[in-house]
Scaffold this motif. Structure first.
Motif, PDB file in Angstrom:
ATOM      1  N   ALA A  28       0.820  -1.208   0.000  1.00  0.00           N
ATOM      2  CA  ALA A  28       0.000   0.000   0.000  1.00  0.00           C
ATOM      3  C   ALA A  28       0.854   1.258   0.000  1.00  0.00           C
ATOM      4  N   PHE A  29       0.259   2.363  -0.480  1.00  0.00           N
ATOM      5  CA  PHE A  29       0.903   3.665  -0.387  1.00  0.00           C
ATOM      6  C   PHE A  29       0.576   4.249   0.988  1.00  0.00           C
ATOM      7  N   GLY A  30       1.215   3.664   1.972  1.00  0.00           N
ATOM      8  CA  GLY A  30       1.010   3.998   3.369  1.00  0.00           C
ATOM      9  C   GLY A  30       1.658   2.895   4.177  1.00  0.00           C
ATOM     10  N   ASP A  31       1.219   2.718   5.418  1.00  0.00           N
ATOM     11  CA  ASP A  31       1.781   1.678   6.259  1.00  0.00           C
ATOM     12  C   ASP A  31       1.562   0.313   5.622  1.00  0.00           C
ATOM     13  N   GLY A  32       2.607  -0.499   5.578  1.00  0.00           N
ATOM     14  CA  GLY A  32       2.507  -1.821   4.977  1.00  0.00           C
ATOM     15  C   GLY A  32       3.118  -1.920   3.602  1.00  0.00           C
ATOM     16  N   GLY A  33       3.516  -0.790   3.013  1.00  0.00           N
ATOM     17  CA  GLY A  33       4.188  -0.799   1.725  1.00  0.00           C
ATOM     18  C   GLY A  33       5.671  -0.513   1.887  1.00  0.00           C
ATOM     19  N   TYR A  34       6.483  -1.101   1.017  1.00  0.00           N
ATOM     20  CA  TYR A  34       7.934  -0.950   1.111  1.00  0.00           C
ATOM     21  C   TYR A  34       8.529  -0.768  -0.278  1.00  0.00           C
ATOM     22  N   LEU A  35       9.679  -0.116  -0.327  1.00  0.00           N
ATOM     23  CA  LEU A  35      10.411   0.046  -1.577  1.00  0.00           C
ATOM     24  C   LEU A  35      11.443  -1.065  -1.705  1.00  0.00           C
ATOM     25  N   LEU A  36      11.410  -1.739  -2.846  1.00  0.00           N
ATOM     26  CA  LEU A  36      12.317  -2.843  -3.125  1.00  0.00           C
ATOM     27  C   LEU A  36      13.045  -2.588  -4.428  1.00  0.00           C
ATOM     28  N   PRO A  37      14.237  -3.152  -4.597  1.00  0.00           N
ATOM     29  CA  PRO A  37      14.874  -3.117  -5.912  1.00  0.00           C
ATOM     30  C   PRO A  37      14.078  -3.986  -6.883  1.00  0.00           C
ATOM     31  N   ASN A  38      13.992  -3.547  -8.114  1.00  0.00           N
ATOM     32  CA  ASN A  38      13.251  -4.305  -9.127  1.00  0.00           C
ATOM     33  C   ASN A  38      14.085  -5.511  -9.568  1.00  0.00           C
ATOM     34  N   ASP A  39      14.218  -6.456  -8.631  1.00  0.00           N
ATOM     35  CA  ASP A  39      15.019  -7.657  -8.833  1.00  0.00           C
ATOM     36  C   ASP A  39      14.289  -8.839  -8.204  1.00  0.00           C
ATOM     37  N   LEU A  40      13.005  -8.961  -8.548  1.00  0.00           N
ATOM     38  CA  LEU A  40      12.155  -9.960  -7.911  1.00  0.00           C
ATOM     39  C   LEU A  40      12.066 -11.264  -8.691  1.00  0.00           C
ATOM     40  N   ILE A  41      12.395 -11.224  -9.981  1.00  0.00           N
ATOM     41  CA  ILE A  41      12.293 -12.433 -10.795  1.00  0.00           C
ATOM     42  C   ILE A  41      13.249 -13.493 -10.251  1.00  0.00           C
ATOM     43  N   GLY A  42      12.712 -14.670  -9.997  1.00  0.00           N
ATOM     44  CA  GLY A  42      13.539 -15.762  -9.502  1.00  0.00           C
ATOM     45  C   GLY A  42      13.487 -15.942  -8.004  1.00  0.00           C
ATOM     46  N   ILE A  43      12.848 -15.025  -7.276  1.00  0.00           N
ATOM     47  CA  ILE A  43      12.669 -15.214  -5.838  1.00  0.00           C
ATOM     48  C   ILE A  43      11.553 -16.237  -5.617  1.00  0.00           C
ATOM     49  N   GLU A  44      11.864 -17.281  -4.881  1.00  0.00           N
ATOM     50  CA  GLU A  44      10.944 -18.416  -4.747  1.00  0.00           C
ATOM     51  C   GLU A  44       9.885 -18.210  -3.668  1.00  0.00           C
ATOM     52  N   ALA A  45      10.195 -17.433  -2.632  1.00  0.00           N
ATOM     53  CA  ALA A  45       9.238 -17.231  -1.550  1.00  0.00           C
ATOM     54  C   ALA A  45       9.707 -16.077  -0.682  1.00  0.00           C
ATOM     55  N   CYS A  46       8.755 -15.493   0.056  1.00  0.00           N
ATOM     56  CA  CYS A  46       9.060 -14.429   1.012  1.00  0.00           C
ATOM     57  C   CYS A  46       8.696 -14.908   2.411  1.00  0.00           C
ATOM     58  N   PHE A  47       9.652 -14.893   3.319  1.00  0.00           N
ATOM     59  CA  PHE A  47       9.375 -15.157   4.724  1.00  0.00           C
ATOM     60  C   PHE A  47       8.949 -13.846   5.368  1.00  0.00           C
ATOM     61  N   SER A  48       7.763 -13.851   5.968  1.00  0.00           N
ATOM     62  CA  SER A  48       7.155 -12.611   6.438  1.00  0.00           C
ATOM     63  C   SER A  48       6.631 -12.778   7.866  1.00  0.00           C
ATOM     64  N   PRO A  49       7.520 -12.642   8.875  1.00  0.00           N
ATOM     65  CA  PRO A  49       7.057 -12.704  10.253  1.00  0.00           C
ATOM     66  C   PRO A  49       6.438 -11.378  10.679  1.00  0.00           C
ATOM     67  N   GLY A  50       5.395 -11.475  11.497  1.00  0.00           N
ATOM     68  CA  GLY A  50       4.672 -10.284  11.923  1.00  0.00           C
ATOM     69  C   GLY A  50       3.535 -10.005  10.975  1.00  0.00           C
ATOM     70  N   VAL A  51       2.316 -10.271  11.399  1.00  0.00           N
ATOM     71  CA  VAL A  51       1.151 -10.149  10.526  1.00  0.00           C
ATOM     72  C   VAL A  51       0.340  -8.931  10.948  1.00  0.00           C
ATOM     73  N   SER A  52       0.173  -8.007  10.042  1.00  0.00           N
ATOM     74  CA  SER A  52      -0.550  -6.776  10.327  1.00  0.00           C
ATOM     75  C   SER A  52      -2.046  -6.969  10.102  1.00  0.00           C
ATOM     76  N   LYS A  53      -2.788  -5.886  10.326  1.00  0.00           N
ATOM     77  CA  LYS A  53      -4.222  -5.915  10.058  1.00  0.00           C
ATOM     78  C   LYS A  53      -4.512  -5.882   8.572  1.00  0.00           C
ATOM     79  N   GLN A  54      -3.511  -5.531   7.777  1.00  0.00           N
ATOM     80  CA  GLN A  54      -3.651  -5.605   6.320  1.00  0.00           C
ATOM     81  C   GLN A  54      -2.383  -6.216   5.747  1.00  0.00           C
ATOM     82  N   SER A  55      -2.518  -6.871   4.606  1.00  0.00           N
ATOM     83  CA  SER A  55      -1.405  -7.624   4.030  1.00  0.00           C
ATOM     84  C   SER A  55      -1.180  -7.237   2.582  1.00  0.00           C
ATOM     85  N   SER A  56      -1.156  -5.915   2.329  1.00  0.00           N
ATOM     86  CA  SER A  56      -1.002  -5.457   0.937  1.00  0.00           C
ATOM     87  C   SER A  56       0.345  -5.851   0.352  1.00  0.00           C
ATOM     88  N   PHE A  57       1.377  -5.929   1.189  1.00  0.00           N
ATOM     89  CA  PHE A  57       2.698  -6.315   0.696  1.00  0.00           C
ATOM     90  C   PHE A  57       2.658  -7.748   0.163  1.00  0.00           C
TER      91      PHE A  57
END
Length: 246
Positions: A28-57
């Motif tokens: 999201a363009f607010g809490d829960g959004g992050y800036l990443l390098p555009n290097d996502l191709i080939g990433i097999e999974a994201c480990f994401s500890p800590g679950v917010s009230k929204q999961s836009s990421f």
């Protein structure tokens, strides 16, 4: 270590660089959004500890075909249905016991056998114990790390806080480069020796083997950054985190 030495260590790890990868916003363009390098191709999974009230990421990552492996003992699951995601009702910690699991054990149970991974961690200062016991071979699996770092002034001014945080900064600083840094203006700042330091920062790191170039970033926030608290001004990045002394 002196306070100057502690300041230098944090600055060396948190100083952001343009590494030749365009930054994109995931979430999201607010809490829960992050800036990443555009290097996502080939990433097999994201480990994401800590679950917010929204999961836009995690929802945005699913659009890239990246499933999220989520954990948080304080909730029964994510608030939204996330394609391909899995959830464990556990906290992340230094060692596995009861409802706490180490990152190493969590990865052993859930990570694909091969391929790069991502780590997105916002667990309210519990990030530091996680790295006390994390083997280097596990850290090597992550191509991108997005982490919210807490208690910055305490780390700088209180030796016991620094010793707890040092394994994280040592581990990440040895193999990753900061590619983006954003202060959390909802958490405020504190003066240390006349310099205002944010209490909380969001940092994005890219593994060094993915870096194409390395040019200092002198202007923040990034155009894609959004304040956590819309009614407050952004907190400036300390100058020593943007420029190397000398």
């Amino acid at each position: 270590m002196t306070i100057d030495s502690r300041r230098k260590l944090l600055a060396d790890v948190l100083r952001p660089f343009d590494v030749g990868q365009q930054l994109i916003r995931i979430g999201a363009f607010g809490d829960g959004g992050y800036l990443l390098p555009n290097d996502l191709i080939g990433i097999e999974a994201c480990f994401s500890p800590g679950v917010s009230k929204q999961s836009s990421f995690e929802l945005d990552l699913a659009k890239w075909g990246i499933p999220s492996i989520m954990a948080d003992a304080s909730v029964d699951g994510p608030a939204e249905v996330i394609p391909g995601a899995t959830f464990s009702k556990q906290y992340l910690g230094a060692q596995s016991k009861g409802d706490v699991i180490s990152l190493e054990d969590w990865m052993k149970q859930n990570a694909p056998e091969t391929g790069d991974l991502m780590l997105q961690m916002d667990i309210e200062a519990a990030e530091y114990p996680v790295f006390e016991t994390l083997p280097a071979v596990c850290l090597d699996r992550f191509r991108i790390i997005v982490i919210e770092l807490h208690r910055i002034p305490s780390i700088l001014t209180k030796p016991r806080f620094f010793e707890k945080a040092k394994p994280l900064y040592d581990a990440i600083g040895a193999k990753f480069t900061c590619v983006h840094l954003h202060t959390n203006n909802a958490s405020g700042s504190m003066s240390v020796d006349g310099v205002e330091f944010p209490r909380v920062v969001e940092a994005t790191f890219l593994r060094n083997d993915r870096i194409k170039t390395r040019r200092p970033i002198s202007t923040l926030p990034h155009p894609l950054d959004v304040p956590h608290h819309s009614g407050r001004a952004e907190i400036d990045i300390p100058a020593e985190w943007l420029y190397e002394p000398g």
